[in-house]
Scaffold this motif. Structure first.
Motif: not given
Length: 716
Positions: A282-299
């Motif tokens: 659960k923690e791993h999938v959650h961190s993957e999702g947050l990473m995707a969100i962060q990349m989009i926000e940075d872009a």
């Protein structure tokens, strides 16, 4: 008389001793089998003799380890043969004397003698010797498995159909020794081996112990033996193993499918073994999702584009879908559809799918992505099979979003634009999407959108009838083709209306259609939504004539320049009765955008009330037909506001429905049942529920109990 009885017994016993001696010689292969005469002699004489045999050979006491085990097996085998013969010799006693006296049979007595005298004396030595051989085999040594099987059969047979002797005299000690053995091994392996290597050893140990049971241990030992191994190798070191640098997180990060499958096989058998695996998953999938969100926000912040030029919201939803495909495959494949891991996946996706990204909810992002896919499908850039697959993925992702009603409303807005403005819309794809959405969220969610699709189908029939009306009544509109879509107000989103003063050419169109529609029905009122209209105007420029595809507002402004070369902002506003915000958008699209159909004085990038406009006859473009869009109005806030209003009505309806069924209910229970009833579409705010309860109290739908203010009663 007494003397003759003693003499008979002495003679009988002598005969028995001779018979027993011959049995021993037969066992030692020193003599052949009994003759008929010898057998009958032994059978006849001992009718009243009781025998007692103590079968303890000094060789059992003197031998040790494997030699002692072999001697034990041989003696037990010989003893069973001797007991068989004695049972035949003394069968008369079994049939009459034993039954009358209710004592042990010859066979049982012979068995008891061996158990008490022989087995009882060597069982501890035999147990230690067997355990020593088992450990020798565990360390890679060669042993005689057949011997161990025979020895352990002795332990089992001592129970006469029960395994209590096997359990008490051997198994308990063997299990305890097994625990010590693997405890020592685990303490070494946990430090020297990586997580994958450790799991390989554990799996091999379990396989070996299972084989050991099949070769010589009793089948009842398998579960208990494997539990000991699992406890020492896995339970004791579970957290330490999973949290290793090469542990569960590393396996997920590096997509080690085989190792993850092995981890599941090992941990799903131990108590609460999958809970820690599920937590890390659960923690791993959650961190993957947050990473995707962060990349989009940075872009978005850096104004860059990702995923091959796709918009950020499309890239985000694509990433979410890819993550879901990947980790769903893990749960169904590596984790064998285990409910604990499915729940972990669901919680992980719910945690990041309901976050606000770039100021917008993911319900909006998902609706935009769905709109993007359906538009591509309408233009035949995606096959029907791909559309079906994409819709499945979108609906699966929607399951994790709590604001499903918000998604439905955004989807309804986007569907309206596709139906009204996209000529390539594919009705089959639209109905497919609505079917899948209906399965996920229910008919209430899709009823309005289904009505919209039906409206457009009926609009085509209405248009054909209108053309027939024009022909039959000679009411043709000079130089213009008119197409009108009649929509049902309750199905479609609310659009801003404007009391626009249309140019004469457009007024004629409206009057002709109104006459046709009123002749067909007198119970409906037409409300013209000019903001949704489009028109094609031929712009006669110096270089060539270009067809301009514009909105009704833009067309009305352009037609003014047929009669005037130059108009001020206030002139246009007065003649057309525009509101400032609408007029500025229209004039900006015609004078400040890529297509400068009008020249603005003074020339700038913004429109102001002091500007003047004139037709730009010098405009040119390589295309003969161009579409001039209006600047997009961000109506997200209005959509959210409309959804909030609808939620209040939904909460009211849910509260009344609950109280109508229950009649009397406590405050907390009413809130809980209301949340549960509405959670399939949105997660209601408890504060809002409390306000709606107070409103229902004020409107006399509910009343408080006179003695308990936290108890509500339904007012019929």
């Amino acid at each position: 008389m007494v003397i003759s009885q003693i003499k008979a017994m002495e003679e009988g016993w002598a005969i028995m001793e001779d018979g027993i001696a011959k049995v021993k010689n037969i066992l030692e292969e020193l003599e052949s089998q009994f003759s008929s005469e010898e057998y009958m002699r032994l059978y006849t004489y001992p009718s009243r003799i009781f025998y007692k045999i103590y079968y303890v050979n000094p060789s059992l006491r003197d031998k040790h380890d494997e030699f002692m085990l072999r001697e034990l097996v041989r003696r037990w085998s010989d003893h069973k043969v001797m007991v068989k013969w004695l049972s035949r010799f003394l069968s008369y006693l079994d049939r009459y004397f034993v039954v009358r006296k209710k004592i042990e049979s010859v066979k049982d007595h012979g068995f008891s003698c061996f158990r008490d005298m022989a087995y009882g004396e060597v069982k501890h030595k035999a147990k230690d010797a067997v355990i020593a051989l088992v450990n020798k085999e565990r360390e890679g040594g060669q042993i005689d498995r057949a011997l161990l099987k025979n020895v352990l059969d002795v332990f089992v047979e001592m129970g006469k159909g029960k395994i209590e002797f096997y359990t008490d005299d051997f198994e308990d000690a063997m299990l305890k020794d097994t625990a010590h053995y693997y405890s020592r091994k685990a303490s070494q392996w946990i430090f020297q081996d990586s997580c994958p290597d450790y799991m390989l050893k554990v799996e091999e140990c379990l396989k070996t112990e299972k084989n050991r049971v099949s070769h010589y241990l009793h089948s009842s030992s398998e579960t208990k033996l494997l539990e000991q191994v699992e406890n020492e190798l896995l339970v004791v070191y579970a957290n330490q193993l999973l949290e290793k640098e090469t542990g569960c997180r590393a396996l997920l990060r590096d997509d080690k499918v085989d190792e993850l499958s092995r981890m599941y096989r090992l941990f799903h058998n131990i108590p609460k073994g999958l809970e820690e695996v599920a937590k890390i998953f659960k923690e791993h999938v959650h961190s993957e999702g947050l990473m995707a969100i962060q990349m989009i926000e940075d872009a978005t912040f850096n104004k860059t584009e990702k995923a091959g030029g796709a918009r950020g919201e499309h890239a985000l939803m694509t990433t979410f879908i890819e993550l879901h495909n990947k980790y769903s495959a893990y749960t169904t494949g590596c984790f064998c559809n285990n409910a604990v891991l499915h729940k972990a996946l669901k919680q992980a996706f719910e945690s990041f799918c309901n976050q606000v990204v770039c100021g917008t909810s993911n319900a909006d992002h998902l609706a935009s992505y769905c709109d993007y896919i359906l538009k591509k499908g309408g233009s035949e850039k995606i096959s029907d099979e791909a559309i079906d697959e994409s819709m499945d993925k979108i609906v699966k992702l929607l399951a994790y979003i709590s604001d499903k009603d918000l998604f439905a409303e955004f989807s309804r807005k986007k569907l309206s634009r596709r139906l009204l403005f996209d000529r390539n819309v594919n009705d089959d794809h639209e109905r497919l999407f609505l079917t899948k959405l209906k399965q996920q969220c229910g008919g209430q969610c899709t009823s309005k959108m289904e009505g919209m699709v039906t409206d457009l189908a009926l609009a085509k029939e209405n248009q054909n009838q209108f053309h027939e009306y024009l022909i039959n009544n000679n009411a043709a509109i000079p130089g213009m083709d008119l197409t009108v879509n009649v929509l049902t107000t309750g199905f479609w989103p609310t659009y801003k209306t404007c009391d626009l003063r249309l140019p004469a050419e457009m007024v004629k169109c409206v009057q002709v259609f109104k006459e046709h529609y009123e002749a067909k029905t007198k119970h409906r009122k037409l409300t013209w939504i000019y903001s949704l209209g489009t028109c094609s105007i031929n712009g006669k420029f110096d270089s060539k004539t270009i067809e301009l595809v514009v909105g009704t507002y833009q067309g009305a402004v352009l037609l003014l320049f047929n009669d005037a070369q130059r108009l001020s902002y206030s002139d246009i506003k007065t003649q057309l009765n525009f509101e400032d915000d609408d007029l500025m958008r229209v004039l900006h699209s015609l004078s400040c955008s890529k297509y400068k159909i009008l020249k603005k004085d003074p020339d700038s990038k913004f429109v102001s009330p002091n500007d003047y406009f004139e037709f730009n006859s010098k405009f040119t473009d390589k295309m003969r037909r161009i579409r001039i869009p209006l600047p997009v109005v961000d109506d997200r806030k209005k959509v959210i506001q409309d959804v909030d209003n609808d939620r209040r009505y939904s909460i009211d309806a849910a509260l009344v429905r609950i109280m109508k069924g229950r009649k009397i209910l406590g405050h907390q229970q009413l809130i809980l049942e209301c949340v549960e009833m509405l959670s399939h579409m949105f997660k209601p705010d408890v504060k809002v529920i409390k306000k709606r309860i107070e409103d229902l109290l004020a409107r006399d739908y509910l009343e408080r109990d006179a003695e308990n203010p936290n108890l509500y009663k339904y007012v019929a």
